[in-house]
Design a protein around this motif. Structure first.
Motif, PDB file in Angstrom:
ATOM      1  N   GLU A   1       8.885 -84.971  15.521  1.00  0.00           N
ATOM      2  CA  GLU A   1      10.089 -85.529  15.077  1.00  0.00           C
ATOM      3  C   GLU A   1      10.970 -85.896  16.519  1.00  0.00           C
TER       4      GLU A   1
ATOM      5  N   GLN B   1       5.982 -78.172  15.173  1.00  0.00           N
ATOM      6  CA  GLN B   1       5.709 -79.291  15.091  1.00  0.00           C
ATOM      7  C   GLN B   1       4.371 -79.598  15.929  1.00  0.00           C
TER       8      GLN B   1
ATOM      9  N   GLU C   1       8.503 -78.146   6.655  1.00  0.00           N
ATOM     10  CA  GLU C   1       8.566 -77.620   7.291  1.00  0.00           C
ATOM     11  C   GLU C   1       8.488 -76.063   7.763  1.00  0.00           C
TER      12      GLU C   1
ATOM     13  N   ASN D   1      16.937 -84.812   4.658  1.00  0.00           N
ATOM     14  CA  ASN D   1      16.322 -83.962   5.303  1.00  0.00           C
ATOM     15  C   ASN D   1      17.698 -82.351   5.484  1.00  0.00           C
ATOM     16  N   GLU D   2      16.835 -81.749   5.037  1.00  0.00           N
ATOM     17  CA  GLU D   2      18.180 -80.518   4.833  1.00  0.00           C
ATOM     18  C   GLU D   2      19.186 -81.055   4.584  1.00  0.00           C
TER      19      GLU D   2
ATOM     20  N   TYR E   1      11.000 -71.044   7.897  1.00  0.00           N
ATOM     21  CA  TYR E   1      10.212 -70.456   9.480  1.00  0.00           C
ATOM     22  C   TYR E   1      10.698 -69.465   9.984  1.00  0.00           C
TER      23      TYR E   1
ATOM     24  N   CYS F   1      16.640 -82.439  11.386  1.00  0.00           N
ATOM     25  CA  CYS F   1      17.675 -83.233  11.576  1.00  0.00           C
ATOM     26  C   CYS F   1      17.754 -84.535  12.383  1.00  0.00           C
TER      27      CYS F   1
HETATM   28  O1  AHR Z   1      12.392 -78.415  12.927  1.00  0.00           O
HETATM   29  C1  AHR Z   1      13.167 -77.814  13.987  1.00  0.00           C
HETATM   30  C2  AHR Z   1      14.578 -78.329  12.979  1.00  0.00           C
HETATM   31  O2  AHR Z   1      13.960 -77.342  12.074  1.00  0.00           O
HETATM   32  C3  AHR Z   1      14.549 -79.761  12.427  1.00  0.00           C
HETATM   33  O3  AHR Z   1      14.935 -80.455  12.661  1.00  0.00           O
HETATM   34  C4  AHR Z   1      15.793 -78.852  10.655  1.00  0.00           C
HETATM   35  O4  AHR Z   1      14.719 -79.790  10.047  1.00  0.00           O
HETATM   36  C5  AHR Z   1      15.249 -77.714  10.751  1.00  0.00           C
HETATM   37  O5  AHR Z   1      16.345 -77.272  10.601  1.00  0.00           O
END
Ligand code: AHR
Length: 495
Positions: free
Chosen positions: A26, A346, A297, A173-174, A240, A72
């Motif tokens: 990103e 990432q 993610e 995304n999200e 995550y 994001c």
């Molecule tokens: O990977 C960091 C952020 O985590 C990304 O931009 C978003 O999609 C998620 O909340």
């Protein structure tokens, strides 16, 4: 309790889609700028602006697919700002990530060039949150249309005659959060509308990915599948691994007690429950499993390294992260019938990165090594495995001590990946290989391990944690006996 594994080498299940070894990069912190893009005039050795050391290291991972530009950032990104002569490109503020200037020097052409250099499939995430249908539709036209059209002509003016091949496209995304704070019903309608104009030009066929749920938001998956499953090829899921709490303190990447080691691995194992439950909802609307679950993610998220910009999400990476990666892969394999792609967050200098850089210096993290060791599973057939392992206990909580997965590749070689989660105890395992005569087979292995829970690589000691030959495996008549040291990831090959 004994540790026993039975591998049925003649029972091949689904193919392990190599795309589960995908990546995500990103416009965040030093992920793209410094990490990948240094510009053509940089003193750091580069090819057309892309740093050579990183390029070589990434090539060695055979990255199958790379997601860009966010995250994001994607729902604030306007792709036309990132084309044309670089000196004329708009400078903007990356409001979401650190409030720094984004000069748009890395745009569509640079990303597609990177993918060509890495021989990886691009996965582009479009802007639903703050972009228009026209903007998204024109981006696809710009990249993939071969004939005479305003966008194809613009692409030619910018130096690219031939369209690119683009397979994977994410529609937002999200969108439950930074991508517009939408309700699932509203996003489902927007998804249906935006995706209508994500067109297939010529023989380019786009695999459309709808923005999916956050962690255990099963209602999101339910509403999306109910209202739009026939208009999507994939539905995403984000999860995550955070040892602490997101808002009050996630925990340090390197300075943590054994209780946080344990919690981190427990939370990594939770991915299995999430996939099972989201898949069960998907099964209701898509019993043939046509729609892929796309975990675009995943990875560890700790407190940022002290002294760094908190908006840059820069964190170190230890043997604990290697275990998290190995655990995830073994889980993804076991859901190979539904999980068609996953993208670690990432690739460089951000969250659970493969590579860290500091100026011209670069190091490979323990996570990098797990990706490299597990390459053998790419597109291999998942084998049927039954296992029973002893417990890994801490303060009255219990986890399985070991996770395992096995596959057979196109040449008939069998690969077995094992993770010993226990930070103190070794694991003695008997692996019964059925459906194959191993009398004349050879067995080899590689191991990633360390003697401290927070062992990691630094720019001064970049090879502190790295793979080594694994010799604690003995071949019996029909089985293997293996001793895994504490905190280890092992990949065995039987050929
Ligand atoms: O990977 C960091 C952020 O985590 C990304 O931009 C978003 O999609 C998620 O909340």
């Amino acid at each position: 309790m004994g540790n026993n594994v039975i591998i049925n080498a003649d029972v091949e299940k689904a193919t392990i889609n190599k795309n589960i070894y995908g990546h995500f990069a990103e416009h965040l912190g030093r992920g793209i700028y410094e990490g990948i893009w240094v510009g053509e005039d940089s003193p750091i050795s580069n090819t057309n602006g892309i740093r050579n050391d990183v390029l070589e290291a990434l090539k060695n991972l055979n990255i199958p697919v790379l997601r860009w530009p966010g995250g994001c950032f994607a729902d604030e990104y306007h792709w036309k700002d990132g084309i044309g002569p670089r000196e004329n490109r708009k400078r903007m503020i990356n409001t979401h990530w650190g409030g720094v200037v984004e000069n748009n020097h890395f745009g569509t052409h640079e990303f597609m060039m990177l993918c060509e250099m890495l021989e990886t499939e691009p996965y582009i995430c479009g802007n639903v949150g703050s972009g228009t249908v026209q903007e998204m539709s024109e981006w696809v036209e710009y990249m993939t249309f071969d004939g005479e059209s305003p966008m194809a002509n613009l692409r030619r003016e910018n130096g690219r005659d031939e369209p690119w091949k683009l397979k994977y496209f994410g529609v937002g995304n999200e969108n439950w959060g930074c991508g517009g704070n939408m309700r699932p019903e509203y996003y489902a309608d927007l998804y249906r509308r935006y995706q209508t104009y994500v067109r297939n030009y010529g023989d380019n066929r786009i695999y459309k990915i709808a923005g999916g749920a956050n962690v255990a938001d099963y209602n999101w998956t339910e509403v999306l599948m109910k209202n739009a499953h026939w208009m999507m090829d994939g539905l995403s899921l984000h999860y995550y691994t955070i040892p602490g709490e997101f808002w009050t303190g996630k925990g340090s990447a390197t300075d943590f007690p054994e209780s946080e080691w344990f919690t981190t691995l427990k939370k990594a194992l939770h991915m299995d429950t999430l996939i099972t439950k989201h898949s069960t909802i998907m099964d209701k609307y898509d019993p043939t499993k046509r729609v892929g679950l796309i975990i675009d993610e995943w990875g560890t998220w700790y407190d940022p390294e002290p002294g760094t910009n908190p908006g840059f999400l820069y964190q170190q990476n230890t043997i604990r992260d290697a275990l998290v990666a190995g655990i995830h892969f073994n889980i993804f394999h076991s859901h190979a019938d539904r999980v068609q792609m996953a993208n670690i967050a990432q690739t460089i200098n951000v969250l659970q990165a493969m590579i860290l850089t500091e100026g011209e210096k670069m190091l490979l993290t323990p996570t990098y090594h797990v990706f490299e060791m597990f390459k053998v599973h790419h597109d291999a057939s998942l084998l049927s495995v039954e296992s029973s392992f002893g417990k890994y206990e801490l303060d009255g909580e219990v986890l399985p001590q070991v996770t395992v997965s096995a596959s057979k590749d196109a040449e008939g070689k069998i690969h077995i990946s094992l993770c010993n989660l226990d930070h103190q105890n070794q694991s003695d395992i008997e692996i019964d290989l059925r459906g194959i005569d191993i009398s004349s087979a050879t067995v080899s292995g590689r191991i990633l391990t360390a003697d401290k829970m927070n062992a990691h690589n630094t720019f001064e000691q970049p090879e502190n944690v790295k793979p080594a030959e694994f010799t604690n495996v003995k071949k019996q008549e029909e089985s293997l006996t293996v001793t895994l040291p504490p905190m280890s990831v092992v990949v065995l090959t039987v050929e």
